[in-house]
Design a protein around this motif. Sequence first.
Motif, PDB file in Angstrom:
ATOM      1  N   ARG A  22       0.834  -1.199   0.000  1.00 34.09           N
ATOM      2  CA  ARG A  22       0.000   0.000   0.000  1.00 34.09           C
ATOM      3  C   ARG A  22       0.871   1.251   0.000  1.00 34.09           C
ATOM      4  N   LYS A  25       2.456   1.616  -3.449  1.00 24.83           N
ATOM      5  CA  LYS A  25       1.429   2.050  -4.399  1.00 24.83           C
ATOM      6  C   LYS A  25       1.141   3.538  -4.210  1.00 24.83           C
ATOM      7  N   GLU A  26       0.963   3.947  -2.948  1.00 26.98           N
ATOM      8  CA  GLU A  26       0.654   5.351  -2.678  1.00 26.98           C
ATOM      9  C   GLU A  26       1.829   6.277  -3.002  1.00 26.98           C
ATOM     10  N   GLU A  30       4.948   1.742  -9.602  1.00 22.93           N
ATOM     11  CA  GLU A  30       4.053   0.938 -10.433  1.00 22.93           C
ATOM     12  C   GLU A  30       4.412  -0.537 -10.420  1.00 22.93           C
ATOM     13  N   THR A  67       2.538  -3.391  -8.623  1.00 18.83           N
ATOM     14  CA  THR A  67       2.305  -3.063  -7.219  1.00 18.83           C
ATOM     15  C   THR A  67       0.817  -3.057  -6.867  1.00 18.83           C
ATOM     16  N   GLU A  68       0.034  -2.338  -7.664  1.00 16.31           N
ATOM     17  CA  GLU A  68      -1.386  -2.217  -7.352  1.00 16.31           C
ATOM     18  C   GLU A  68      -2.113  -3.556  -7.462  1.00 16.31           C
ATOM     19  N   TYR A  71      -1.176  -5.756  -4.551  1.00 11.20           N
ATOM     20  CA  TYR A  71      -1.860  -5.228  -3.365  1.00 11.20           C
ATOM     21  C   TYR A  71      -3.323  -5.685  -3.327  1.00 11.20           C
ATOM     22  N   GLU A  72      -4.001  -5.531  -4.441  1.00 15.30           N
ATOM     23  CA  GLU A  72      -5.406  -5.923  -4.506  1.00 15.30           C
ATOM     24  C   GLU A  72      -5.588  -7.425  -4.285  1.00 15.30           C
TER      25      GLU A  72
END
Lengths: 210, 210
Positions: A22, A25-26, A30, A67-68, A71-72
């Motif tokens: 997280r 990502k924040e 990428e 990354t995203e 994370y998901e």
Amino acid sequence: MQDREISQAVIGRLPRYYRYLRDLKEAGKERISSQELSSIMKVTASQIRQDFNNFGGFGQQGYGYNTEYLYEEIGKILGLDQHHSMVLVGAGNLGQALVHYFVNKQNGFDFLCAFDIDPKLFGQTIGTVPIRPLEELRTFVDDNRIDIVVLTVPKSEAEGIAQTLADSNIRAIWNFAHVDLDLPKHIQVENVHLQDSLMKLSYSIHKYEN
Amino acid sequence: MQDREISQAVIGRLPRYYRYLRDLKEAGKERISSQELSSIMKVTASQIRQDFNNFGGFGQQGYGYNTEYLYEEIGKILGLDQHHSMVLVGAGNLGQALVHYFVNKQNGFDFLCAFDIDPKLFGQTIGTVPIRPLEELRTFVDDNRIDIVVLTVPKSEAEGIAQTLADSNIRAIWNFAHVDLDLPKHIQVENVHLQDSLMKLSYSIHKYEN
DNA sequence: TAGATTGTTAATCGATTAACAATC
DNA sequence: TAGATTGTTAATCGATTAACAATC
């Protein structure tokens, strides 16, 4: 139903991955390789790849992990895409703190009600969460399809409350009471034994003294 | 200084032994065999004997273990015969709950003071524990030989406070903030990541759904 | 294509369990 | 002494790390 049971060691590391991903990502990152994540998190790249591969391939050779997406996916594995309805049992200091901690966080964990034996508390609220008599717990749990009971009562009361809930449809107890609860296998128990944690800390302070 | 490092797996089990032994002792049980303790605690007798033997022999062939003696010895290993002075940093709901939880327990863990950034709290108390401005933390810690700092501040503030304490004489941080603190090796860190615990619970609820 | 990095198999390491000789 | 049960060594099991072929 999974092919094989995932070890507790792996599960225990998922929330930490989730947290670092997280942040990455924040921070606008990428993609990330196991090597880079390894140096940030201070674990081996090998372990990272093994851990993720327990759940199927999330990465791409020559590229790394998005990354995203990663994370998901970890969020889904942890069930964080689901909504969880919770009640608090034991509206003392610790219980009230936990409600405040998780209320208005929009994280899918919602406290619907709190219960206590102290009549002075009935009708009061913790934030927006009402406090009701403990006697109403079982009915409330059945009527409102509660998933998780958060147990912050003294040791002496914990076992009795667990028995009350043993044949209900709740799915888990988050247990802060300092006892090992005996419950049917379909009710998961996650213990947070603060005393034990403090004892481990005490050990680590004194370990070179003996 | 011990001969070899005791594994974290063993240390993690000591508080649970300690708890069961106290109950047995209080129930008037004078001696217990690894076999009997095994069936009560649902761990193997072999593991029990191996665990205790990391610290030397506490038992006697043909007899078993003296409940009270074993209890006392595990307490000493955990450093529970020592006094620990503590301060709270972050006097929010969780911090206040922890102070109440451990105050007046006569267990050797004493909160001397709490610190916060909110001026409204200065001069107030949690039970008998005064709340003071965060700026005074470092001086107080130095002047009062504080052993343990209990950290219940938001993630964003935790790292800064850890840095403030990095070259002090404190021995440990009990960290409830949701970050991994980076501190010199002589300061022990014990993390209590409540979010991680709840995520593990969530996983265990949903693990058969994928 | 060449370089990078995963997915996965093999090797190692450590923790748990089993077995049993020592001994109370 | 005989029975019980530890302390400890050996065997097994599982988790971590290393290595590398597959592949993007």
